[in-house]
Design an enzyme around this catalytic site. Structure first.
Site, PDB file in Angstrom:
ATOM      1  N   HIS A  27       0.861  -1.184   0.000  1.00  0.00           N
ATOM      2  CA  HIS A  27       0.000   0.000   0.000  1.00  0.00           C
ATOM      3  C   HIS A  27       0.890   1.223   0.000  1.00  0.00           C
ATOM      4  O   HIS A  27       1.933   1.246   0.627  1.00  0.00           O
ATOM      5  CB  HIS A  27      -0.920   0.012   1.228  1.00  0.00           C
ATOM      6  CG  HIS A  27      -2.145   0.854   1.039  1.00  0.00           C
ATOM      7  ND1 HIS A  27      -3.285   0.398   0.411  1.00  0.00           N
ATOM      8  CD2 HIS A  27      -2.417   2.134   1.383  1.00  0.00           C
ATOM      9  CE1 HIS A  27      -4.196   1.347   0.390  1.00  0.00           C
ATOM     10  NE2 HIS A  27      -3.696   2.421   0.972  1.00  0.00           N
TER      11      HIS A  27
ATOM     12  N   LYS B  38      -7.379  -1.044   6.574  1.00  0.00           N
ATOM     13  CA  LYS B  38      -7.744  -1.803   5.368  1.00  0.00           C
ATOM     14  C   LYS B  38      -6.823  -3.006   5.202  1.00  0.00           C
ATOM     15  O   LYS B  38      -7.248  -4.097   4.859  1.00  0.00           O
ATOM     16  CB  LYS B  38      -7.580  -0.914   4.123  1.00  0.00           C
ATOM     17  CG  LYS B  38      -8.699   0.068   3.889  1.00  0.00           C
ATOM     18  CD  LYS B  38      -8.567   0.733   2.530  1.00  0.00           C
ATOM     19  CE  LYS B  38      -7.472   1.760   2.437  1.00  0.00           C
ATOM     20  NZ  LYS B  38      -7.707   3.029   3.051  1.00  0.00           N
TER      21      LYS B  38
ATOM     22  N   ARG C 154     -12.642  12.835   4.930  1.00  0.00           N
ATOM     23  CA  ARG C 154     -11.341  13.530   4.950  1.00  0.00           C
ATOM     24  C   ARG C 154     -11.062  14.182   3.607  1.00  0.00           C
ATOM     25  O   ARG C 154     -10.510  15.278   3.539  1.00  0.00           O
ATOM     26  CB  ARG C 154     -10.212  12.534   5.288  1.00  0.00           C
ATOM     27  CG  ARG C 154     -10.206  12.097   6.720  1.00  0.00           C
ATOM     28  CD  ARG C 154      -9.286  10.903   6.918  1.00  0.00           C
ATOM     29  NE  ARG C 154      -7.915  11.166   6.563  1.00  0.00           N
ATOM     30  CZ  ARG C 154      -7.082  10.263   6.022  1.00  0.00           C
ATOM     31  NH1 ARG C 154      -7.495   9.018   5.791  1.00  0.00           N
ATOM     32  NH2 ARG C 154      -5.857  10.577   5.727  1.00  0.00           N
TER      33      ARG C 154
ATOM     34  N   ASP D 200     -13.334   3.120   7.874  1.00  0.00           N
ATOM     35  CA  ASP D 200     -12.352   3.864   7.075  1.00  0.00           C
ATOM     36  C   ASP D 200     -12.996   4.387   5.797  1.00  0.00           C
ATOM     37  O   ASP D 200     -12.702   5.505   5.378  1.00  0.00           O
ATOM     38  CB  ASP D 200     -11.128   3.018   6.725  1.00  0.00           C
ATOM     39  CG  ASP D 200     -10.174   3.804   5.826  1.00  0.00           C
ATOM     40  OD1 ASP D 200      -9.708   4.867   6.274  1.00  0.00           O
ATOM     41  OD2 ASP D 200      -9.928   3.397   4.680  1.00  0.00           O
TER      42      ASP D 200
ATOM     43  N   SER E  12      -5.810   4.699   8.555  1.00  0.00           N
ATOM     44  CA  SER E  12      -6.575   4.410   7.338  1.00  0.00           C
ATOM     45  C   SER E  12      -5.906   3.289   6.542  1.00  0.00           C
ATOM     46  O   SER E  12      -6.543   2.297   6.168  1.00  0.00           O
ATOM     47  CB  SER E  12      -6.656   5.698   6.497  1.00  0.00           C
ATOM     48  OG  SER E  12      -7.060   5.424   5.190  1.00  0.00           O
TER      49      SER E  12
HETATM   50  N1  URA Z   1      -4.012   5.762   1.558  1.00  0.00           N
HETATM   51  C1  URA Z   1      -5.005   5.418   2.407  1.00  0.00           C
HETATM   52  O1  URA Z   1      -5.579   4.323   2.303  1.00  0.00           O
HETATM   53  N2  URA Z   1      -5.356   6.268   3.370  1.00  0.00           N
HETATM   54  C2  URA Z   1      -4.753   7.459   3.541  1.00  0.00           C
HETATM   55  O2  URA Z   1      -5.108   8.181   4.439  1.00  0.00           O
HETATM   56  C3  URA Z   1      -3.730   7.829   2.649  1.00  0.00           C
HETATM   57  C4  URA Z   1      -3.363   6.957   1.654  1.00  0.00           C
END
Ligand code: URA
Length: 432
Positions: free
Chosen positions: A92, A196, A177, A170, A192
């Site tokens: 990620h 996930k 956000r 989230d 966040s």
């Molecule tokens: N990627 C995400 O999943 N969340 C964030 O806050 C920033 C990048």
């Protein structure tokens, strides 16, 4: 057992005034917001208070755990192929400009012999999101059932899907956000990303933590702290996690925008593409195959021998996409040309990200539709020679009234210099 009762104004006030949120307050507010008992305007106020006041590591950890607990937790520990356990690994990014790496990386890992359950996100602020990019492929859907994710993992080794039932807290907070200027917060980014990733159930995890002007956090020190926080969160949840710090002062590659980035990813999968996109894809892939315990595989080779492309085609087909159909491109374009000869100087990733957002590739209101064909093509990368009058950037949009504001964002975000332009290293550090 003590019975705690909370209300949103009290929780907001505690953080607004610089206090710590108790474990019970965090559990309550995440659960109540997920189920609609805390309103969007109340969560917006709390997010702004967190943005301004921060959270300590223990608060971040509890906030993350509460977000994981808001939804289902996938488990692929019994995933098998040809009688062998299939290792799962994911990556990620903390968000960048032109950051399309997930698109070539996921099929590379599948071709190497691991499986990638990639719960991806939509655009956030000035950065693009993998789902918005892939949905520019006609027919592609990211709405997969858990059963389909599992089937794709065992058959193809890859699924890229909207988090859906994973960390639904989230999903709601992320969308809020995006439109309340509360993205650029270390605790909110860390929780966040990790909520996930922990919910999706991969065995191990590689994080691409961006550093520089186009990143959400501006200083290298903040990015290092973000990386260390997320690595600790992963390990604390039993998931081997490492982070690679990478430069995000300049956009990645030569395209920024949904469909444009898919086209560039296809070039990479065909064995070509910009060198920085290839370098980062291969480096992250090497970290992932090592974490997954795969010996004797060469991720770079999968880009040359077509096996990664085969996996990508299979993934897109399984998710309803038609790669034979043309990718959308904005109906209107405007090209910026070089006012003089010289060397392309620095290109400010934030300026380009905001340009692309203004062209319609991102959102200004929750749920807004993005333009798949909006974006910027970068004709000259830093360090490349330019002759007066040559194209430097082409801007695309379906709504020409957006071009003036987009041009204003790009203005001052690049330069032409005399002599050589120093090139920054792409890979800055590795935090394990
Ligand atoms: N990627 C995400 O999943 N969340 C964030 O806050 C920033 C990048």
């Amino acid at each position: 057992m003590t019975q705690f009762t909370f209300d949103a104004p009290t929780v907001i006030r505690a953080k607004r005034d610089g206090g710590r949120l108790s474990d019970e307050a965090i559990d309550w507010v995440i659960d109540a917001y997920t189920h609609g008992r805390v309103a969007d305007e109340q969560m917006s106020a709390l997010l702004m208070a967190i943005f301004l006041r921060g959270m300590d590591r223990a608060e971040i950890s509890r906030w993350t755990t509460a977000m994981v607990a808001s939804g289902v937790h996938l488990d692929f520990s019994d995933l098998r192929r040809d009688g062998h356990r299939l290792p799962t690994v994911d990556k990620h990014s903390t968000g960048g400009v032109g950051d399309k790496i997930t698109i070539p990386l996921v099929p590379v890992i599948a071709a190497c012999g691991a499986a990638v359950p990639q719960a991806a996100g939509r655009g956030l602020g000035h950065t693009g999101g993998t789902l918005d990019k892939l949905e520019s492929i006609p027919g592609f859907t990211a709405e997969l059932s858990n059963a389909q994710v599992r089937q794709q993992l065992s058959e193809i080794g890859a699924a890229i899907f909207a988090a859906g039932e994973l960390a639904p807290a989230d999903r709601k907070i992320y969308a809020l956000r995006d439109v309340t200027a509360t993205v650029e917060s270390l605790p909110l980014i860390a929780s966040s990303v990790m909520s996930k990733k922990l919910a999706e159930g991969a065995d191990s995890l590689v994080l691409d933590v961006k550093v520089g002007r186009g990143a959400f956090l501006k200083t290298e020190a903040e990015s290092r702290e973000l990386a260390a926080t997320m690595v600790e969160l992963g390990k604390a949840h039993g998931v081997p996690t490492l982070a690679v710090l990478t430069d995000m002062n300049v956009p990645l590659g030569r395209t920024v925008g949904n469909a444009l980035e898919v086209a560039e990813s296809l070039e990479v999968l065909a064995g070509g593409g910009p060198s920085d996109v290839v370098e980062l894809t291969v480096r992250l892939a090497q970290e992932m195959v090592e974490l997954a315990g795969l010996d004797g595989v060469d991720p770079a080779q999968t880009l040359q021998d077509g096996t990664a492309m085969d996996r990508f085609r299979a993934l897109v087909a399984a998710q309803g996409g038609d790669l034979a159909a043309p990718l959308p491109i904005g109906a209107h374009s405007e090209t910026v040309t070089a006012p003089r000869s010289g060397t392309m100087g620095d290109i400010d990733a934030m300026a380009v990200g905001l340009t692309v957002w203004r062209l319609g590739a991102g959102r200004a209101r929750p749920g807004q539709r993005v333009q798949f064909g909006a974006g910027v093509r970068i004709h000259r990368r830093p360090g490349e020679p330019v002759a007066a009058g040559e194209p430097l950037f082409t801007l695309y949009t379906d709504t020409p009234e957006r071009i003036a504001a987009a041009m204003a964002e790009l203005d001052g975000g690049w330069s032409i210099v005399d002599g050589a332009e120093p090139i920054r290293p792409l890979i800055i550090d590795r935090i394990a």
